[in-house]
Design an enzyme around this catalytic site. Sequence first.
Site, short mmCIF file in Angstrom:
data_model
loop_
_atom_site.label_atom_id
_atom_site.label_comp_id
_atom_site.label_asym_id
_atom_site.label_seq_id
_atom_site.Cartn_x
_atom_site.Cartn_y
_atom_site.Cartn_z
N CYS A 268 3.83 9.54 2.15
CA CYS A 268 4.11 8.26 1.49
C CYS A 268 3.16 8.12 0.30
O CYS A 268 2.71 9.12 -0.25
CB CYS A 268 4.00 7.10 2.48
N ASN B 64 -0.84 6.93 2.39
CA ASN B 64 -1.15 7.60 3.67
C ASN B 64 -1.95 6.70 4.62
O ASN B 64 -2.77 7.18 5.41
CB ASN B 64 -1.86 8.94 3.45
N CYS C 217 -0.11 3.51 5.77
CA CYS C 217 0.87 2.67 6.47
C CYS C 217 2.06 3.49 6.99
O CYS C 217 2.17 3.74 8.19
CB CYS C 217 1.39 1.56 5.55
N ARG C 218 2.92 3.93 6.10
CA ARG C 218 4.20 4.49 6.55
C ARG C 218 4.10 5.92 7.08
O ARG C 218 4.62 6.22 8.15
CB ARG C 218 5.23 4.40 5.41
N SER C 219 3.43 6.81 6.34
CA SER C 219 3.42 8.20 6.82
C SER C 219 2.57 8.41 8.08
O SER C 219 2.98 9.20 8.95
CB SER C 219 3.04 9.19 5.71
N ASP D 209 7.97 -0.33 1.65
CA ASP D 209 6.50 -0.39 1.64
C ASP D 209 6.05 -1.73 2.22
O ASP D 209 6.35 -2.78 1.65
CB ASP D 209 6.04 -0.24 0.19
P1 4NP Z 1 1.73 3.48 2.35
O1 4NP Z 1 1.42 2.00 1.87
O2 4NP Z 1 2.18 4.24 1.12
O3 4NP Z 1 2.83 3.31 3.34
O4 4NP Z 1 0.46 4.02 2.94
C1 4NP Z 1 0.61 1.68 0.79
C2 4NP Z 1 -0.76 1.71 0.95
C3 4NP Z 1 -1.56 1.34 -0.10
C4 4NP Z 1 -1.00 0.97 -1.31
C5 4NP Z 1 0.38 0.95 -1.46
C6 4NP Z 1 1.18 1.31 -0.40
N1 4NP Z 1 -1.83 0.57 -2.37
O5 4NP Z 1 -1.30 0.16 -3.42
O6 4NP Z 1 -3.06 0.67 -2.27
#
Ligand code: 4NP
Length: 162
Positions: free
Chosen positions: A12, A15, A17-19, A130
């Site tokens: 993602c 790294n 939340c989703r992955s 997201d």
């Molecule tokens: P992820 O979520 O891609 O599912 O881990 C996010 C985590 C952090 C950010 C965006 C999405 N950020 O903008 O810091």
Amino acid sequence: MPPPPVRLCFVCLGNICRSPQAEGIFRHLVEREGLAGSFEADSAGTGAWHAGEPPDRRTQATSRRRGVPLSGTARQVEPADFDRFDLLLAIDSGIADQLRRLAPTPAHRTKVHLLRAYDSAPDAELAVPDPYYGGATGFDEVFDICWRSCEGLLAQLRQAPG
Ligand code: 4NP
């Protein structure tokens, strides 16, 4: 000799939340099916902002409540991952595009797949939304999507490994 494990990396943006959620669920399903040793799972982000951090506390809380405790620390995806893994599962089409640009060769590019292509209830965009800036329900939605997608992915890989 048993066949080598199929190696998967869920990818993602951050790294956190989703992955990590998808990785944890995939590992959970593999163990539940008695398939430890047949698969290896990891996760990474295309961005480096959160490298070294544990999964987001909201992701951890949701996942723990639903029976899938998470561990691991965030890292940025790197070109060597295209050799290290058989499949790179992108969390949405933007991440898939980034991964294809990063792929060292056209053969490596074919390892990039959309995770939601394996979802039994997909939406049109095949995106795992997201949850980072949204409310708490987003994390349950991510869990549900990742659960269905990992079930579909594992079923497919059991039929046609690699
Ligand atoms: P992820 O979520 O891609 O599912 O881990 C996010 C985590 C952090 C950010 C965006 C999405 N950020 O903008 O810091």
